[in-house]
Motif scaffolding. Structure first.
Motif, mmCIF file in Angstrom:
data_model
loop_
_atom_site.group_PDB
_atom_site.id
_atom_site.type_symbol
_atom_site.label_atom_id
_atom_site.label_comp_id
_atom_site.label_asym_id
_atom_site.label_seq_id
_atom_site.Cartn_x
_atom_site.Cartn_y
_atom_site.Cartn_z
ATOM 1 N N THR A 292 0.840 -1.200 0.000
ATOM 2 C CA THR A 292 0.000 0.000 0.000
ATOM 3 C C THR A 292 0.868 1.240 0.000
ATOM 4 O OG1 THR A 292 -1.153 -1.295 1.656
ATOM 5 C CG2 THR A 292 -2.185 0.737 0.975
ATOM 6 N N ALA A 293 1.914 1.195 0.813
ATOM 7 C CA ALA A 293 2.798 2.356 0.896
ATOM 8 C C ALA A 293 3.436 2.622 -0.458
ATOM 9 C CB ALA A 293 3.880 2.115 1.943
ATOM 10 N N LEU A 294 3.843 1.569 -1.116
ATOM 11 C CA LEU A 294 4.486 1.710 -2.418
ATOM 12 C C LEU A 294 3.575 2.443 -3.384
ATOM 13 C CD1 LEU A 294 6.304 -1.449 -3.746
ATOM 14 C CD2 LEU A 294 7.179 0.823 -3.360
ATOM 15 N N VAL A 295 2.343 1.960 -3.478
ATOM 16 C CA VAL A 295 1.414 2.550 -4.440
ATOM 17 C C VAL A 295 1.123 3.989 -4.065
ATOM 18 C CG1 VAL A 295 -0.907 2.430 -5.373
ATOM 19 C CG2 VAL A 295 0.401 0.347 -5.022
ATOM 20 N N GLU A 296 0.997 4.249 -2.766
ATOM 21 C CA GLU A 296 0.667 5.608 -2.345
ATOM 22 C C GLU A 296 1.811 6.568 -2.585
ATOM 23 O OE1 GLU A 296 -0.580 5.305 1.660
ATOM 24 O OE2 GLU A 296 -2.581 4.611 1.099
ATOM 25 N N ARG A 297 3.020 6.106 -2.408
ATOM 26 C CA ARG A 297 4.162 7.004 -2.475
ATOM 27 C C ARG A 297 4.598 7.333 -3.893
ATOM 28 N NH1 ARG A 297 8.195 6.550 1.947
ATOM 29 N NH2 ARG A 297 6.885 6.556 3.778
ATOM 30 N N ASN A 298 4.305 6.421 -4.802
ATOM 31 C CA ASN A 298 4.815 6.620 -6.154
ATOM 32 C C ASN A 298 3.671 6.934 -7.103
ATOM 33 O OD1 ASN A 298 7.783 5.782 -5.920
ATOM 34 N ND2 ASN A 298 6.651 4.156 -4.880
ATOM 35 N N GLU A 299 3.601 8.190 -7.485
ATOM 36 C CA GLU A 299 2.574 8.623 -8.414
ATOM 37 C C GLU A 299 3.152 8.621 -9.816
ATOM 38 O OE1 GLU A 299 -0.564 9.571 -8.600
ATOM 39 O OE2 GLU A 299 -0.943 8.932 -6.529
ATOM 40 N N PHE A 300 2.475 7.998 -10.740
ATOM 41 C CA PHE A 300 2.907 8.104 -12.135
ATOM 42 C C PHE A 300 1.762 7.730 -13.044
ATOM 43 C CE2 PHE A 300 4.051 3.987 -10.468
ATOM 44 C CZ PHE A 300 3.512 3.128 -11.397
ATOM 45 N N ASP A 301 1.902 8.099 -14.300
ATOM 46 C CA ASP A 301 0.867 7.775 -15.270
ATOM 47 C C ASP A 301 0.927 6.299 -15.608
ATOM 48 O OD1 ASP A 301 -0.167 10.212 -15.412
ATOM 49 O OD2 ASP A 301 1.031 10.870 -17.130
ATOM 50 N N VAL A 302 -0.229 5.735 -15.841
ATOM 51 C CA VAL A 302 -0.277 4.322 -16.190
ATOM 52 C C VAL A 302 -0.858 4.201 -17.599
ATOM 53 C CG1 VAL A 302 -1.152 2.091 -15.506
ATOM 54 C CG2 VAL A 302 -0.737 3.829 -13.793
ATOM 55 N N PRO A 303 -0.229 3.410 -18.455
ATOM 56 C CA PRO A 303 -0.745 3.260 -19.822
ATOM 57 C C PRO A 303 -2.173 2.728 -19.813
ATOM 58 C CG PRO A 303 1.377 2.174 -19.579
ATOM 59 C CD PRO A 303 0.980 2.626 -18.219
ATOM 60 N N LYS A 304 -2.995 3.343 -20.647
ATOM 61 C CA LYS A 304 -4.406 2.947 -20.668
ATOM 62 C C LYS A 304 -4.577 1.507 -21.127
ATOM 63 C CE LYS A 304 -6.204 7.494 -21.764
ATOM 64 N NZ LYS A 304 -4.989 8.003 -22.443
ATOM 65 N N ALA A 305 -3.716 1.125 -22.065
ATOM 66 C CA ALA A 305 -3.852 -0.224 -22.622
ATOM 67 C C ALA A 305 -3.727 -1.266 -21.511
ATOM 68 C CB ALA A 305 -2.795 -0.458 -23.684
ATOM 69 N N LEU A 306 -2.763 -1.039 -20.620
ATOM 70 C CA LEU A 306 -2.551 -2.004 -19.537
ATOM 71 C C LEU A 306 -3.766 -2.054 -18.631
ATOM 72 C CD1 LEU A 306 1.127 -1.478 -18.440
ATOM 73 C CD2 LEU A 306 0.145 -3.197 -19.921
ATOM 74 N N ILE A 307 -4.304 -0.881 -18.346
ATOM 75 C CA ILE A 307 -5.470 -0.851 -17.457
ATOM 76 C C ILE A 307 -6.632 -1.591 -18.093
ATOM 77 C CG2 ILE A 307 -7.183 0.646 -16.394
ATOM 78 C CD1 ILE A 307 -5.083 2.548 -15.735
ATOM 79 N N SER A 308 -6.829 -1.340 -19.385
ATOM 80 C CA SER A 308 -7.992 -1.998 -19.991
ATOM 81 C C SER A 308 -7.780 -3.507 -20.052
ATOM 82 C CB SER A 308 -8.315 -1.405 -21.361
ATOM 83 O OG SER A 308 -7.320 -1.750 -22.274
ATOM 84 N N ASN A 309 -6.530 -3.942 -20.229
ATOM 85 C CA ASN A 309 -6.247 -5.380 -20.152
ATOM 86 C C ASN A 309 -6.606 -5.929 -18.788
ATOM 87 O OD1 ASN A 309 -5.282 -5.567 -22.677
ATOM 88 N ND2 ASN A 309 -3.135 -5.751 -22.128
#
Lengths: 439, 98
Positions: A292-309
Motif C-alpha cells: 500500500t505504501a508503495l502505491v501511495e508514495r509513487n505517483e505516475f501515469d499508467v498506460p491505458k492499454a494495460l489498465i484496460s487489459n
C-alpha cells in the motif's frame, strides 16, 4: 528505414516509419512469382499463367499482405532501435501506401512509464509479533473438539448449551404467516440463528413439552412484512440433545492425520499448524503495508492499454467468482466497476517490476524449491505437491513471480524500519482490514 | 455498318495460353465473335470499341467437340474466333471491357 518519434501526450508516442519503395516492391514481386506457380486461371494450365495476368488478379491482395507484414516487422525494429518499451498493442496506420513510392506508416503506441521507486527508508512498518502459547493451543483444540461434537438425546430440561428439535408455527395477530412454520427443526439454544429472544425462551423446556414463544421481529429483519411485528410461535419440543465433545483419544487424533504418538504428537501437530498460520498472516500483513505504501508514495501515469487489459481480466474473474453462465459476456460488465482496482494492480505490477530490475533480483531454482517445499508442508504428501508444481510450466511461472514478490518485499523491508509490536495470538491472526490485492 | 451491329459482333475476349503468347509476340488480340461476323465488320467493331487501329484480322471457325454419352453421340457448340492485329505501339486492355 527512417524512424521519427514524437511524444503526443504523457505516455503516448507517435512513431513515423519510412520504408524504401524498392524493398516493398521486391517483396511483392517475389510473392507474386510464387503465386504464379500455383495460380489457376481459366484458359491456362497451372503454372503457365503469364505474370501480367497474375499481377492484375492478385497484385493488390499480395501488396496489402506484404505491407502489413513489413509494417509489423519494421515496427518491432523501430521500437528496438529507438529503445521504446511499448505497453499493449500499437495502432498502425499507413499514411503513404502506393506502388513505386516509399511506404510511410504511423504507429501510435503507449510506452511503459519510467518508474523509479522512491526510497522507503523513512517508512515504518508494523510487524506483529506473537507466539502460540499453551492457552492458545488449548483453545484451538477445544474448537476442534466442538467441530467434531455429536448430539446425544437426553431426558432433562434444556440448558443453554443444548440443542432442541422442535416443530413450530408462527402467528401474527392470531393468523399464521408465510415461512413461519417448520417441523423437526434442529436449533442450538446458544446459536443465535433465530430471532433474538426465541432461543432463550426455550431454555428449560423438556421433550414433549409445548410452549408459546412471544417474540418481536427486529426492525432490520429481512422480510419486509414482518419487520417490527409481534409474533407468537406455538412450539412443540420433540427432543432435547446435549452436545458431546469427543474424547481426546487416538480416534480423534486420527481425524486430523495424527496416527501415532497420542496427545503429545497431536498437540505438537496442531501447534505447528498454528505457528505456520501465524507466520503466514504476519507476512501478509507486513506485505500489505509495504504494498500500500508503495502505491501511495509513487505517483505516475499508467498506460491505458494495460489498465484496460487488467479490467478485462478482472471482469473474467468476477464472472467466474459469481458463477455466471459460461456464455455470459464478461465485457458487458461496466468498466468503471474495476477501474480503480485495475489501476492499483497495474501500478503495483510496474513498481514491483522496477524494484526487481533495480535490485537485480532473481528467482533461482533453490529459492523456488524452498518456497514450494514450504507450501507443501501442510499437505498429506508433500513430495507429490512439490513434483506437481515443479513439473507444471504454468505453475512454475506463478511460483517464480511469487518468489520474486517475496524477495521484493524482503528487500524493501530491509530498507524500511520495522517496528515490532507485541500482540496476542488472537490479535495477530485476525485478518488485516483489507485483503492483500497483490498481483 | 450501323451502331447496333457493332455491339453484336464482338462476344468477348478469348483467354488462353496461345492468346497470351500472340499478344506478346505479334500484338494480336483474340476475340470470340458472332458466327456470322465478317472480317471488315470485326475490324470496324474493334476500332470503334477500343479506339485502336487494326492492321489485320484472321478468323477461324472452331468446331464443337463431339461427345459420346450413354444416350448416343452429342456435339458441343462451336464458335467463331478472330485474331485481330493492332498497329504497333497500341494495345487493348481487356481488364476494363470484359
Amino acid at each position: 528505414m527512417q524512424v521519427s518519434v514524437e511524444t503526443t501526450s504523457g505516455l503516448e508516442r507517435r512513431v513515423t516509419i519510412q520504408v524504401p519503395a524498392a524493398q516493398i516492391d521486391e517483396a511483392v514481386e517475389q510473392r507474386l512469382q510464387q503465386t504464379a506457380k500455383s495460380a489457376r486461371i481459366n484458359g491456362f494450365r497451372r503454372g503457365k499463367v503469364p505474370m501480367s495476368f497474375v499481377r492484375r488478379q492478385y497484385g493488390n491482395e499480395v501488396r496489402a499482405e506484404v505491407v502489413s507484414e513489413v509494417m509489423r516487422t519494421k515496427y518491432v525494429e523501430a521500437i528496438t532501435q529507438e529503445k521504446l518499451n511499448p505497453a499493449g498493442f500499437p495502432e498502425i496506420d499507413a499514411s503513404v501506401n502506393e506502388a513505386g513510392k516509399d511506404l510511410e506508416f504511423v504507429a501510435t503506441l503507449e510506452v511503459y512509464p519510467e518508474v523509479e521507486v522512491g526510497s522507503v527508508a523513512d517508512l515504518s512498518v508494523e510487524k506483529p509479533v506473537a507466539s502460540v502459547s499453551d492457552e492458545d493451543l488449548d483453545k484451538m483444540i477445544e474448537v476442534l473438539r466442538e467441530q467434531q461434537a455429536k448430539w446425544n438425546e437426553v431426558d432433562r430440561a434444556a440448558t443453554e448449551q443444548d440443542q432442541v428439535n422442535i416443530d413450530f408455527e408462527g402467528f401474527i395477530d392470531g393468523e399464521a404467516f408465510e415461512g413461519g412454520k417448520a417441523e423437526g427443526h434442529d436449533l442450538g439454544l446458544s446459536s443465535g440463528t433465530f430471532i433474538p429472544g426465541f432461543e432463550a425462551q426455550l431454555v428449560g423446556t423438556k421433550a414433549g413439552e409445548e410452549k408459546d414463544v412471544n417474540v418481536t421481529f427486529p426492525e432490520d429483519y429481512q422480510a419486509e412484512q414482518l419487520k417490527g411485528k409481534d409474533a407468537v410461535f406455538k412450539v412443540k419440543v420433540n427432543k432435547v440433545s446435549e452436545q458431546q465433545k469427543p474424547e481426546l483419544n487416538d480416534d480423534f487424533f486420527k481425524l486430523y492425520g495424527v496416527e501415532e504418538g497420542g496427545l503429545e504428537a497431536f498437540r505438537a501437530d496442531v501447534k505447528k499448524n498454528m505457528e505456520r498460520e501465524l507466520e503466514q498472516t504476519i507476512k501478509n500483513k507486513v506485505k500489505e503495508q509495504i504494498v500500500t505504501a508503495l502505491v501511495e508514495r509513487n505517483e505516475f501515469d499508467v498506460p491505458k492499454a494495460l489498465i484496460s487489459n487488467e479490467i478485462d481480466a478482472l471482469r473474467q474473474q468476477a464472472v467466474q467468482q459469481f458463477g455466471g453462465p459460461s456464455n455470459f459476456d464478461a465485457s458487458a460488465l461496466p468498466a468503471e466497476l474495476f477501474q480503480e482496482q485495475a489501476e492499483k494492480r497495474v501500478k503495483l505490477g510496474l513498481l514491483m517490476a522496477s524494484v526487481v530490475e533495480a535490485k537485480e533480483l532473481k528467482a533461482d531454482e533453490a529459492a523456488i524449491r524452498a518456497y514450494v517445499e514450504k507450501l507443501a508442508e501442510s499437505y498429506q504428501d508433500p513430495q507429490q505437491v512439490v513434483d506437481y508444481y515443479m513439473n507444471n510450466e504454468q505453475m512454475r511461472q506463478q511460483l517464480e513471480s511469487a518468489v520474486l514478490e517475496e524477495q521484493v518485499v524482503e528487500n524493501l523491508l530491509n530498507e524500511a524500519s520495522v517496528n515490532e509490536v507485541e500482540m496476542s495470538y488472537d490479535d495477530a491472526i485476525k485478518p488485516a482490514e483489507k485483503n492483500a490485492e497483490a498481483a | 455498318m450501323n451502331q447496333e451491329r457493332i455491339f453484336k459482333v464482338l462476344l468477348g475476349p478469348h483467354i488462353s495460353e496461345k492468346a497470351a503468347i500472340v499478344a506478346d509476340a505479334n500484338n494480336q488480340y483474340v476475340f470470340k465473335v458472332a458466327a456470322d461476323a465478317t472480317k471488315p465488320e470485326i475490324k470496324k467493331a474493334v476500332e470503334a470499341l477500343f479506339e485502336v487501329s487494326v492492321t489485320g484480322v484472321s478468323t477461324v471457325n472452331v468446331k464443337g467437340k463431339t461427345k459420346r454419352t450413354a444416350r448416343g453421340i452429342g456435339r458441343r457448340k462451336g464458335f467463331r474466333k478472330a485474331y485481330v492485329s493492332v498497329a504497333e505501339g497500341q494495345e487493348i486492355d481487356f481488364a476494363g471491357a470484359e
